[in-house]
Scaffold this active site. Structure first.
Site, PDB file in Angstrom:
ATOM      1  N   GLY A  16     -26.362 -20.607  -5.975  1.00 32.01           N
ATOM      2  CA  GLY A  16     -26.223 -19.156  -5.964  1.00 32.01           C
ATOM      3  C   GLY A  16     -24.771 -18.747  -5.992  1.00 32.01           C
ATOM      4  N   ARG A  17     -24.546 -17.468  -6.305  1.00 29.40           N
ATOM      5  CA  ARG A  17     -23.189 -16.921  -6.368  1.00 29.40           C
ATOM      6  C   ARG A  17     -23.105 -15.662  -5.532  1.00 29.40           C
ATOM      7  NH1 ARG A  17     -20.387 -19.191 -10.753  1.00 29.40           N
ATOM      8  NH2 ARG A  17     -21.694 -20.199 -12.330  1.00 29.40           N
ATOM      9  N   ALA A  20     -17.838 -13.769  -2.476  1.00 27.87           N
ATOM     10  CA  ALA A  20     -16.875 -14.618  -1.757  1.00 27.87           C
ATOM     11  C   ALA A  20     -16.768 -15.996  -2.381  1.00 27.87           C
ATOM     12  CB  ALA A  20     -17.267 -14.742  -0.295  1.00 27.87           C
ATOM     13  N   GLY A  21     -17.772 -16.442  -3.115  1.00 26.19           N
ATOM     14  CA  GLY A  21     -17.709 -17.777  -3.698  1.00 26.19           C
ATOM     15  C   GLY A  21     -19.045 -18.215  -4.241  1.00 26.19           C
ATOM     16  N   VAL A  23     -22.271 -21.188  -3.998  1.00 26.40           N
ATOM     17  CA  VAL A  23     -22.951 -22.181  -3.171  1.00 26.40           C
ATOM     18  C   VAL A  23     -23.512 -23.272  -4.074  1.00 26.40           C
ATOM     19  CG1 VAL A  23     -24.781 -22.604  -1.501  1.00 26.40           C
ATOM     20  CG2 VAL A  23     -23.520 -20.442  -1.444  1.00 26.40           C
ATOM     21  N   LYS A  36     -20.395 -24.252   0.258  1.00 23.58           N
ATOM     22  CA  LYS A  36     -19.955 -22.916  -0.148  1.00 23.58           C
ATOM     23  C   LYS A  36     -18.491 -23.030  -0.547  1.00 23.58           C
ATOM     24  CE  LYS A  36     -19.968 -18.047   1.160  1.00 23.58           C
ATOM     25  NZ  LYS A  36     -21.091 -17.615   0.326  1.00 23.58           N
ATOM     26  N   ASP A 130     -21.719  -9.680   9.137  1.00 25.39           N
ATOM     27  CA  ASP A 130     -22.352  -9.374   7.844  1.00 25.39           C
ATOM     28  C   ASP A 130     -23.807  -9.816   7.851  1.00 25.39           C
ATOM     29  OD1 ASP A 130     -22.264  -8.224   5.311  1.00 25.39           O
ATOM     30  OD2 ASP A 130     -21.831 -10.128   4.331  1.00 25.39           O
TER      31      ASP A 130
END
Length: 413
Positions: A16-17, A20-21, A23, A36, A130
């Site tokens: 996944g995206r 922040a970056g 995975v 990550k 978050d």
């Protein structure tokens, strides 16, 4: 394509995206892991790298069944990565997108799991900052719980704190996802453990209703609602659960429960919601209050395509598929007069089911029709009054004599 992360890990496949970056599914000395990998511009920030290393002990020390553990932190050239436990399952956002809303028992059980994880983190002095469905993972290999729920684990601890440096955000920026931000963050106060409770209560509301209590429209309007609005009640849930939600969504941080208290209270309420079907709740209008009228011949985009209630895209032009994964994005803190809302503030108040939201397209259409009806009624009244006056005048003129029409004094006897 596989790539090495430091000397001990290999990243094999993107899972996944986010903003922040990225995975990755990776491999380490002890087997499969999730890696990550933060963005390269973050990795090149020496101040952030220093903070990354300083947080190592706190992040590695979080060990709880409802927290995705961080196994290692890698700083290697342009690579800045967190190596985490691999959870075989999906995230809560994916399930919510598929089912729209969950049965109350499943929603309560999932949030209770997350509250337990938060309690352990807060006891260790770590604030997540978050909490949202994207950062809650569901372990599909774990045992089924109430309402068919899978064990829930909170992930991405520490990422917000790592990225939130004074130089990067300055005093006029805040970090987080608008729909889940506590009022004190919007007002520029430092984030404490209570901000996680507010965000988690927002998640519970969303799992039950299918939409967040203050979301929809421009991010600035969402931030304002957190500070100025009262949460709209959800019909059909036990009063005890509703009162718990209201307490954890309180504007004052001190009024909210602690994470350990929230987890315990939710588990006590599970028998009350056992067997309840998902709520049948009308989703609020999604049109922004200040949306202009479409020009003649202009195509009108359906409201559901214009605004997605579950997550507000912060980057102009971002695709919906990517925007719901965005996190830790800097936003300007609204000024006090903006938070007040002014004459055209966006504060929403409870309204009867099916009634249009003030400022929405439906509301404007209803208002126009009402004005037309009132205008027509006024015209009829004016016309009727004119006809009545004419008839009265005509009758007086027809039956009058010259003497009748004069103001003569009475005759003397």
């Amino acid at each position: 394509m596989a790539r090495k992360i430091g000397s001990r890990y290999t990243a094999n496949q993107i899972l996944g995206r986010g903003s922040a970056g990225t995975v990755w599914l990776g491999e380490g000395p002890e087997g499969p892991v999730a890696i990550k990998l933060l963005r390269e511009d973050l990795a090149s920030d020496q101040e952030l790298v220093g903070r990354f290393v300083q947080e190592r002990t706190a992040l590695l020390g979080l060990d709880h069944p409802n927290v995705v553990s961080v196994r290692d932190l890698v700083v290697d050239g342009n690579d800045l990565a967190l190596v985490m436990d691999l959870v075989r399952g999906t995230d809560l956002r994916t399930r919510l997108d598929r089912e729209r809303r969950l049965a109350p028992a499943a929603a309560v059980a999932i949030v209770a799991d997350v509250a337990d994880g938060l309690a352990a983190a807060h006891a260790a002095g770590v604030v997540h900052r978050d909490v949202k469905p994207e950062n809650v993972l569901l372990d599909m290999q774990g045992p089924l719980g109430p309402g068919g729920s899978h064990p829930a684990l909170l992930t991405d601890f520490g990422v917000a704190k790592l990225i939130d440096s004074p130089r990067r955000t300055r005093a006029t920026k805040i970090i987080g996802t608008p729909d889940y931000l506590a009022p004190e963050i919007v007002e520029g106060l430092p984030p404490r453990a209570a901000v996680d409770i507010y965000a988690l209560a927002t998640v519970l509301y969303e799992l039950l209703a299918g939409f967040t209590p203050f979301g929809g429209g421009h991010p600035g309007a969402v931030l304002r609602r957190h500070v100025t609005e009262t949460v709209v009640p959800l019909p059909g849930i036990p009063d005890e659960l509703w009162q718990l939600l209201v307490q954890c969504l309180a504007k004052a941080p001190a009024s909210r429960l602690r994470a350990s208290e929230l987890g315990a209270r939710l588990r006590e309420l599970l028998p009350l919601v056992a067997g309840m079907p998902p709520l049948d709740v009308d989703e609020p209008d999604t049109e922004p209050a200040d949306e202009p009228e479409p020009a003649a011949g202009e195509a009108v985009t359906p409201a559901r395509e214009r605004v997605r209630r579950g997550a507000v895209p912060l980057v102009p032009g971002a695709k919906p598929a990517d925007s719901n994964r965005d996190t830790h994005t800097s936003m300007r803190v609204p000024a006090p007069d903006e938070l007040a809302g002014g004459a055209r503030g966006t504060a929403r108040v409870p309204r009867p089911a099916g009634a249009p939201r003030p400022g929405s397209a439906r509301h404007r259409a209803v208002t126009r029709r009402r004005r037309m009806v009132l205008g027509a009624a006024a015209a009829l009244l004016v016309a009727a009054a004119g006809v009545g006056t004419w008839l009265a005048t005509s009758g007086d003129d027809a039956g009058a004599t010259p003497q009748d029409s004069k103001h003569s004094a009475p005759a003397s006897p």
